[in-house]
Design a protein around this motif. Structure first.
Motif, mmCIF file in Angstrom:
data_model
loop_
_atom_site.group_PDB
_atom_site.id
_atom_site.type_symbol
_atom_site.label_atom_id
_atom_site.label_comp_id
_atom_site.label_asym_id
_atom_site.label_seq_id
_atom_site.Cartn_x
_atom_site.Cartn_y
_atom_site.Cartn_z
ATOM 1 N N SER A 137 0.817 -1.223 0.000
ATOM 2 C CA SER A 137 0.000 0.000 0.000
ATOM 3 C C SER A 137 0.841 1.259 0.000
ATOM 4 C CB SER A 137 -0.922 0.005 1.217
ATOM 5 O OG SER A 137 -0.171 -0.136 2.415
ATOM 6 N N THR A 140 2.376 4.020 3.458
ATOM 7 C CA THR A 140 1.450 4.348 4.531
ATOM 8 C C THR A 140 1.895 3.836 5.886
ATOM 9 O OG1 THR A 140 0.179 2.313 4.218
ATOM 10 C CG2 THR A 140 -0.468 4.220 2.905
ATOM 11 N N SER A 142 1.270 0.786 6.757
ATOM 12 C CA SER A 142 0.266 -0.209 7.121
ATOM 13 C C SER A 142 0.950 -1.460 7.645
ATOM 14 C CB SER A 142 -0.567 -0.581 5.894
ATOM 15 O OG SER A 142 -1.350 -1.739 6.148
ATOM 16 N N ILE A 381 -4.140 0.868 -4.054
ATOM 17 C CA ILE A 381 -4.925 1.541 -3.028
ATOM 18 C C ILE A 381 -6.222 0.775 -2.792
ATOM 19 C CG2 ILE A 381 -6.031 3.703 -2.332
ATOM 20 C CD1 ILE A 381 -2.997 3.891 -2.623
ATOM 21 N N VAL A 386 -9.335 3.100 2.662
ATOM 22 C CA VAL A 386 -9.341 4.565 2.706
ATOM 23 C C VAL A 386 -10.590 5.053 3.430
ATOM 24 C CG1 VAL A 386 -9.359 6.689 1.343
ATOM 25 C CG2 VAL A 386 -7.965 4.747 0.613
ATOM 26 N N THR A 389 -10.032 4.702 7.048
ATOM 27 C CA THR A 389 -9.148 5.751 7.549
ATOM 28 C C THR A 389 -9.934 7.024 7.851
ATOM 29 O OG1 THR A 389 -7.251 4.887 6.310
ATOM 30 C CG2 THR A 389 -7.159 7.210 6.963
ATOM 31 N N SER A 424 -3.445 12.318 0.936
ATOM 32 C CA SER A 424 -2.317 12.119 0.019
ATOM 33 C C SER A 424 -1.047 11.814 0.807
ATOM 34 C CB SER A 424 -2.125 13.349 -0.870
ATOM 35 O OG SER A 424 -1.703 14.475 -0.130
ATOM 36 N N THR A 426 -0.934 10.488 3.873
ATOM 37 C CA THR A 426 -1.109 9.184 4.519
ATOM 38 C C THR A 426 -0.876 8.040 3.548
ATOM 39 O OG1 THR A 426 -2.716 10.114 6.081
ATOM 40 C CG2 THR A 426 -2.739 7.723 5.779
ATOM 41 N N LEU A 427 -1.367 8.198 2.323
ATOM 42 C CA LEU A 427 -1.288 7.121 1.337
ATOM 43 C C LEU A 427 0.003 7.140 0.529
ATOM 44 C CD1 LEU A 427 -4.945 7.385 0.011
ATOM 45 C CD2 LEU A 427 -4.047 5.636 1.548
#
Length: 567
Positions: A137, A140, A142, A381, A386, A389, A424, A426-427
């Motif tokens: 991902s 991020t 994750s 993604i 999302v 989140t 943007s 965060t990802l």
């Protein structure tokens, strides 16, 4: 549980010295031979110790990161790769997995990577086959990671090197981050064959990248779909690159027209375009389109990589089935907690989630997705994730998207631009690839389910190539326009005379948005505008108004300097 190192590491990383004095790593200012690289790798492996430990590497495209990566692979220490430029993502992974060692790039005075030893041994149970853990991902942080074995890493490097026919005279420029599986696969496949790595964090929009590319006689570079828009902006097809042998593309679907255009241009200039398909779960690559077929079959992903195989399983109610891949590069499985690091193989084939069909020619074509995923600038993604989140922020949201843009609708009175900027970051996506729209109510179908096509329809229309945004068409070209252009593209208000597009944090997507408007304001867009101070750009805009560019001879090109982010 402590255990001495009993197994050899990944072969290509452990056998660097066999390539002797051949160039291994080339930067703007130095060159390391394979023997020198092997010596550095061996020294750092000794610092990691003789007990297998879990290592987190905050990686960038630097010699330090490369040495630390190869040292862990060569000596059997399981390694989690994280983006050095995103401290929050690094700390998220450290918190989730409690590594025994944390490694970060050092400064020149440090003389090598910085090693933080959390404990001398390990309290993790680490499966003997485990070599590498990568995120699917982006940047991020994750906790869901792909568990890759030594065989996964070695076999995929071998397959890629085989179909690209990489030899010791090749040199690949690093256009992608090494913490991203595509960027990492370029490094692995070239080191396997004793080829060179032109190691850089420069962007393809930076003239200094192409200066380095030519000076170091690079023979290839890797691209995601959006890279080709950047290449168009810098007039790549007008460049003279005598050593270029091939360009690779992965990280999402490239439109057929661009495939044809670049394949044909490459053929006319003596280089080849390799369109490829892959997922992190397959270490990197699953398929490639032989270059001689690219112009005739631009919509396909081609054929399986050497050692791999596809089948298509029917999906009830759908015309096309799901693409399933088997091969030695299929991951061991996923990890979400430290306990998962003890697990061996939990899957034996990869259900890609892609809907596909096989042409009579034997080529495969991906026609859609079974689930709610998009792939933007090479990052997969999960739209559902999302939404979660945003829910954690107390927001009721729905997300849709394409391989170019993520679009979110949020109920209530909220600042969409601020939320888009947060998402943007965060990802790990360019800011211009994310839109958030505040709506009174989320759109619903008659069944009560979320109307995702309606969410996607909220997206701002893309301007036609070469078009001037309507909001700026009537604005006279005066010096203040440069600040306004930067303010609009970067969503900033405090822009000083000494600021540049790069110093203000511009990325590759905002590069295109700003460059189209600047070209109109300046009359002619210099190739190094993104590292030129606002003061000088404003002066050029003023000159364009008064003499239609007659003062161009007074233009002072900026020196090569730090680029915008790689994508």
């Amino acid at each position: 549980m402590n255990s001495s190192l009993e197994l050899a590491g990944v072969a290509f990383a452990a056998e660097l010295a066999r390539h002797g004095d051949r160039p291994a790593v080339l930067t703007g200012g130095r060159m390391l031979s394979y023997q020198e690289l092997a010596d550095r790798v061996g020294s750092f492996a000794a610092r990691l110790g003789m007990v297998r430990r879990l290592v987190v590497l905050a990686a960038d495209n630097s010699v330090d990161s490369l040495v630390a990566y190869l040292a862990a692979l060569a000596s059997g220490h399981p390694l989690i790769l994280a983006p050095a430029g995103n401290p929050a993502a690094v700390e998220s992974l450290v918190s989730a997995y409690d590594p025994d060692v944390i490694v970060r790039p050092g400064t020149p005075k440090d003389g090598g990577p910085l090693l933080e030893e959390v404990r001398p041994g390990t309290h993790h149970e680490l499966h003997p086959d485990l070599a590498l853990l990568l995120s699917t991902s982006g940047s991020t942080g994750s906790p869901k990671l792909v568990r890759l074995s030594q065989q996964n890493v070695q076999s995929n490097a071998e397959a890629i090197a085989e179909y690209l026919n990489i030899d010791e005279d090749d040199r690949a420029a690093t256009t992608l981050p090494m913490y991203y599986c595509y960027g990492l696969s370029v490094i692995n496949s070239h080191l396997l064959r004793g080829a060179g790595i032109v190691l850089t964090e420069l962007s393809v929009v930076d003239p200094c990248f192409w200066e380095l590319f030519r000076n170091r006689r690079a023979t290839s570079f890797a691209a995601v779909p959006y890279t080709f828009e950047l290449l168009d902006r810098v007039r790549f097809t007008d460049m003279e690159l005598p050593d270029l042998r091939y360009v690779t593309q992965a990280g999402g679907r490239l439109d057929a027209g661009t495939v044809i255009r670049y394949a044909e241009h490459g053929r006319s200039q003596g280089w080849e375009l390799f369109v490829m398909y892959g997922q992190t779960e397959a270490t990197a690559r699953m398929a490639y389109l032989p270059p001689h077929l690219a112009a005739a079959h631009p919509e396909t992903i081609g054929i399986p990589v050497p050692g791999g195989d596809f089948r298509i399983d029917p999906v009830p109610g759908l015309e096309n089935g799901e693409l399933v891949y088997t091969g030695p590069n299929v991951m061991l499985g996923y990890a979400s907690t430290p306990a998962d690091l003890a697990a061996g193989r939990t899957i034996h084939e990869l259900r890609t989630g892609d809907l596909a069909r096989r042409h009579d020619s034997g080529l495969y074509e991906v026609v859609g997705r079974r689930s709610r995923f998009v792939k933007i600038v090479g990052l997969r993604i999960d739209l559902g994730q999302v939404e979660k989140t945003l829910q954690k922020l107390g927001l009721h949201a729905a997300c849709a998207g394409t391989d170019q843009k993520l679009v979110a609708a949020v109920e209530g009175s909220h600042d969409g631009r601020l939320l888009a900027k947060m998402l943007s970051q965060t990802l790990g996506l360019p800011r211009a690839a994310v839109e958030v729209h505040a709506v009174e109510r989320l759109p619903r179908l008659a069944t009560g389910k979320t109307d995702y096509p309606a969410v996607l329809a909220l997206a701002k229309p893309e301007p036609e190539a070469g078009a001037t945004p309507a909001s700026t068409a009537a604005i006279p070209a005066v010096p203040e326009d440069v600040r306004r252009i930067f303010a609009d593209a970067l969503e900033l208000s405090d822009i000083g005379d000494d600021d540049t597009f790069v110093s203000l944090g511009g990325d590759s997507l905002s590069y295109v948005a700003a460059s189209v408007r600047l070209e109109k304001a300046l009359g002619h867009l210099p190739p190094d505008w993104h590292v030129t101070p606002v003061r000088d750009l404003a002066a050029r805009a003023r000159a364009h108004v008064t003499d239609d560019g007659g003062s161009w001879r007074r233009w002072r090109p900026a020196l090569c300097s730090a680029p915008p982010p790689l994508w």
